[in-house]
Scaffold this motif. Structure first.
Motif, PDB file in Angstrom:
ATOM      1  N   ASN A  10       0.887  -1.203   0.089  1.00 51.95           N
ATOM      2  CA  ASN A  10      -0.139  -0.003  -0.025  1.00 51.95           C
ATOM      3  C   ASN A  10       0.917   1.321   0.022  1.00 51.95           C
ATOM      4  OD1 ASN A  10      -2.120  -1.851   0.332  1.00 51.95           O
ATOM      5  ND2 ASN A  10      -1.898  -1.727   2.672  1.00 51.95           N
ATOM      6  N   GLY A  11       1.949   1.325  -0.496  1.00 52.27           N
ATOM      7  CA  GLY A  11       2.857   2.275  -0.450  1.00 52.27           C
ATOM      8  C   GLY A  11       3.805   2.233  -1.699  1.00 52.27           C
ATOM      9  N   PRO A  12       5.159   2.962  -1.467  1.00 55.79           N
ATOM     10  CA  PRO A  12       6.028   3.132  -2.425  1.00 55.79           C
ATOM     11  C   PRO A  12       6.924   1.845  -2.673  1.00 55.79           C
ATOM     12  CG  PRO A  12       6.770   4.327  -0.210  1.00 55.79           C
ATOM     13  CD  PRO A  12       5.459   3.611  -0.039  1.00 55.79           C
ATOM     14  N   LEU A  13       7.798   2.277  -3.828  1.00 49.67           N
ATOM     15  CA  LEU A  13       8.968   1.521  -3.895  1.00 49.67           C
ATOM     16  C   LEU A  13      10.173   2.010  -3.340  1.00 49.67           C
ATOM     17  CD1 LEU A  13       8.495   1.098  -8.015  1.00 49.67           C
ATOM     18  CD2 LEU A  13       7.886  -0.459  -6.194  1.00 49.67           C
ATOM     19  N   LEU A  39      10.152   5.888  -3.982  1.00 49.54           N
ATOM     20  CA  LEU A  39       9.362   6.207  -5.393  1.00 49.54           C
ATOM     21  C   LEU A  39       7.946   5.764  -5.625  1.00 49.54           C
ATOM     22  CD1 LEU A  39      12.111   4.912  -7.877  1.00 49.54           C
ATOM     23  CD2 LEU A  39      11.930   7.224  -6.940  1.00 49.54           C
ATOM     24  N   CYS A  40       7.180   6.942  -5.713  1.00 41.29           N
ATOM     25  CA  CYS A  40       5.852   6.779  -5.938  1.00 41.29           C
ATOM     26  C   CYS A  40       5.449   5.774  -7.000  1.00 41.29           C
ATOM     27  CB  CYS A  40       5.277   8.078  -6.109  1.00 41.29           C
ATOM     28  SG  CYS A  40       3.330   8.075  -6.310  1.00 41.29           S
ATOM     29  N   ARG A  41       4.261   4.939  -6.260  1.00 45.33           N
ATOM     30  CA  ARG A  41       3.838   3.887  -7.448  1.00 45.33           C
ATOM     31  C   ARG A  41       2.361   4.118  -7.275  1.00 45.33           C
ATOM     32  NH1 ARG A  41       2.262  -1.658  -5.922  1.00 45.33           N
ATOM     33  NH2 ARG A  41       2.258  -1.862  -3.543  1.00 45.33           N
ATOM     34  N   CYS A  42       1.887   4.962  -6.558  1.00 43.79           N
ATOM     35  CA  CYS A  42       0.108   5.261  -6.553  1.00 43.79           C
ATOM     36  C   CYS A  42      -0.356   6.427  -7.230  1.00 43.79           C
ATOM     37  CB  CYS A  42      -0.075   5.762  -5.007  1.00 43.79           C
ATOM     38  SG  CYS A  42       0.144   7.577  -4.480  1.00 43.79           S
ATOM     39  N   GLY A  43       0.688   7.247  -7.704  1.00 40.45           N
ATOM     40  CA  GLY A  43       0.022   8.218  -8.839  1.00 40.45           C
ATOM     41  C   GLY A  43      -0.042   9.453  -8.035  1.00 40.45           C
ATOM     42  N   HIS A  44      -0.215   9.354  -6.617  1.00 44.49           N
ATOM     43  CA  HIS A  44      -0.851  10.782  -6.140  1.00 44.49           C
ATOM     44  C   HIS A  44       0.164  11.900  -5.660  1.00 44.49           C
ATOM     45  CE1 HIS A  44      -4.851   9.414  -6.787  1.00 44.49           C
ATOM     46  NE2 HIS A  44      -4.525   8.202  -6.435  1.00 44.49           N
ATOM     47  N   SER A  45       1.571  11.593  -5.769  1.00 39.06           N
ATOM     48  CA  SER A  45       2.464  12.370  -5.026  1.00 39.06           C
ATOM     49  C   SER A  45       2.570  13.674  -5.723  1.00 39.06           C
ATOM     50  CB  SER A  45       3.893  11.695  -5.166  1.00 39.06           C
ATOM     51  OG  SER A  45       4.958  12.596  -4.669  1.00 39.06           O
ATOM     52  N   GLU A  46       2.883  14.906  -5.075  1.00 39.05           N
ATOM     53  CA  GLU A  46       3.028  16.008  -5.669  1.00 39.05           C
ATOM     54  C   GLU A  46       4.552  16.321  -5.865  1.00 39.05           C
ATOM     55  OE1 GLU A  46       0.759  18.456  -6.431  1.00 39.05           O
ATOM     56  OE2 GLU A  46      -0.729  16.999  -5.686  1.00 39.05           O
ATOM     57  N   PHE A  50       9.289  10.803  -6.402  1.00 37.88           N
ATOM     58  CA  PHE A  50       9.295  10.630  -5.139  1.00 37.88           C
ATOM     59  C   PHE A  50       7.895  10.514  -4.399  1.00 37.88           C
ATOM     60  CE2 PHE A  50      12.841  12.949  -6.468  1.00 37.88           C
ATOM     61  CZ  PHE A  50      14.021  11.905  -6.743  1.00 37.88           C
ATOM     62  N   CYS A  51       8.142   9.522  -3.280  1.00 44.71           N
ATOM     63  CA  CYS A  51       6.641   9.367  -2.694  1.00 44.71           C
ATOM     64  C   CYS A  51       6.634  10.412  -1.588  1.00 44.71           C
ATOM     65  CB  CYS A  51       6.823   7.925  -1.552  1.00 44.71           C
ATOM     66  SG  CYS A  51       5.521   7.956  -0.621  1.00 44.71           S
ATOM     67  N   ASP A  52       5.417  11.080  -1.388  1.00 43.23           N
ATOM     68  CA  ASP A  52       5.375  12.245  -0.316  1.00 43.23           C
ATOM     69  C   ASP A  52       4.337  11.896   0.862  1.00 43.23           C
ATOM     70  OD1 ASP A  52       2.927  12.254  -1.656  1.00 43.23           O
ATOM     71  OD2 ASP A  52       3.253  14.717  -2.209  1.00 43.23           O
ATOM     72  N   GLY A  53       3.847  10.628   0.798  1.00 44.80           N
ATOM     73  CA  GLY A  53       3.220  10.111   1.814  1.00 44.80           C
ATOM     74  C   GLY A  53       1.711  10.108   1.415  1.00 44.80           C
ATOM     75  N   SER A  54       1.289  10.881   0.000  1.00 52.00           N
ATOM     76  CA  SER A  54       0.046  10.886  -0.412  1.00 52.00           C
ATOM     77  C   SER A  54      -0.963   9.740  -0.527  1.00 52.00           C
ATOM     78  CB  SER A  54      -0.287  11.830  -1.776  1.00 52.00           C
ATOM     79  OG  SER A  54       0.388  12.864  -1.649  1.00 52.00           O
ATOM     80  N   HIS A  55      -0.108   8.448  -0.511  1.00 48.35           N
ATOM     81  CA  HIS A  55      -0.759   7.089  -0.694  1.00 48.35           C
ATOM     82  C   HIS A  55      -1.631   7.051   0.423  1.00 48.35           C
ATOM     83  CE1 HIS A  55       3.186   6.250   1.353  1.00 48.35           C
ATOM     84  NE2 HIS A  55       2.588   5.418   1.649  1.00 48.35           N
ATOM     85  N   ASN A  56      -1.002   7.299   1.660  1.00 46.67           N
ATOM     86  CA  ASN A  56      -2.027   7.251   2.951  1.00 46.67           C
ATOM     87  C   ASN A  56      -3.147   8.042   2.823  1.00 46.67           C
ATOM     88  OD1 ASN A  56      -0.342   5.417   4.312  1.00 46.67           O
ATOM     89  ND2 ASN A  56       1.112   7.278   4.805  1.00 46.67           N
TER      90      ASN A  56
HETATM   91  S1  FES Z   1       3.308   6.153  -3.163  1.00 45.29           S
HETATM   92 FE1  FES Z   1       2.434   7.479  -4.228  1.00 45.29          FE
HETATM   93  S2  FES Z   1       2.472   9.174  -2.558  1.00 45.29           S
HETATM   94 FE2  FES Z   1       3.540   7.199  -1.667  1.00 45.29          FE
END
Ligand code: FES
Length: 76
Positions: A10-13, A39-46, A50-56
């Motif tokens: 449920n989160g980044p690589l 690294l973001c894999r949810c597509g929602h990071s700003e 890179f992951c910014d926690g938006s997946h949560n």
């Molecule tokens: S995996 Fe997309 S913001 Fe964390």
């Protein structure tokens, strides 16, 4: 140390070890000495890639278990 990529539930690589991250033109991102990064894999990071926690906040759900892939198809 060789690089290792972990597919987080449920989160980044998560990538760690010796690695570089480059854009499509081959320019390297400056990582300020980081040896671990998400690294973001949810597509929602700003802050892609890179992951910014938006997946949560977005409730991203994805759990991937390790498996064997079929052999690559021959290139024509
Ligand atoms: S995996 Fe997309 S913001 Fe964390």
């Amino acid at each position: 140390m060789p690089s290792k990529v972990t597919v987080g539930n449920n989160g980044p690589l998560r990538i760690e070890g010796d690695f570089t991250i480059c854009d499509a033109e081959g320019r390297e991102f400056g990582l300020a000495g980081r040896t671990v990064i998400g690294l973001c894999r949810c597509g929602h990071s700003e802050n892609k890639p890179f992951c910014d926690g938006s997946h949560n906040r977005q409730g991203f759900q994805s759990q991937c278990q390790a498996r064997e892939l079929p052999p690559p198809k021959p290139k024509l």
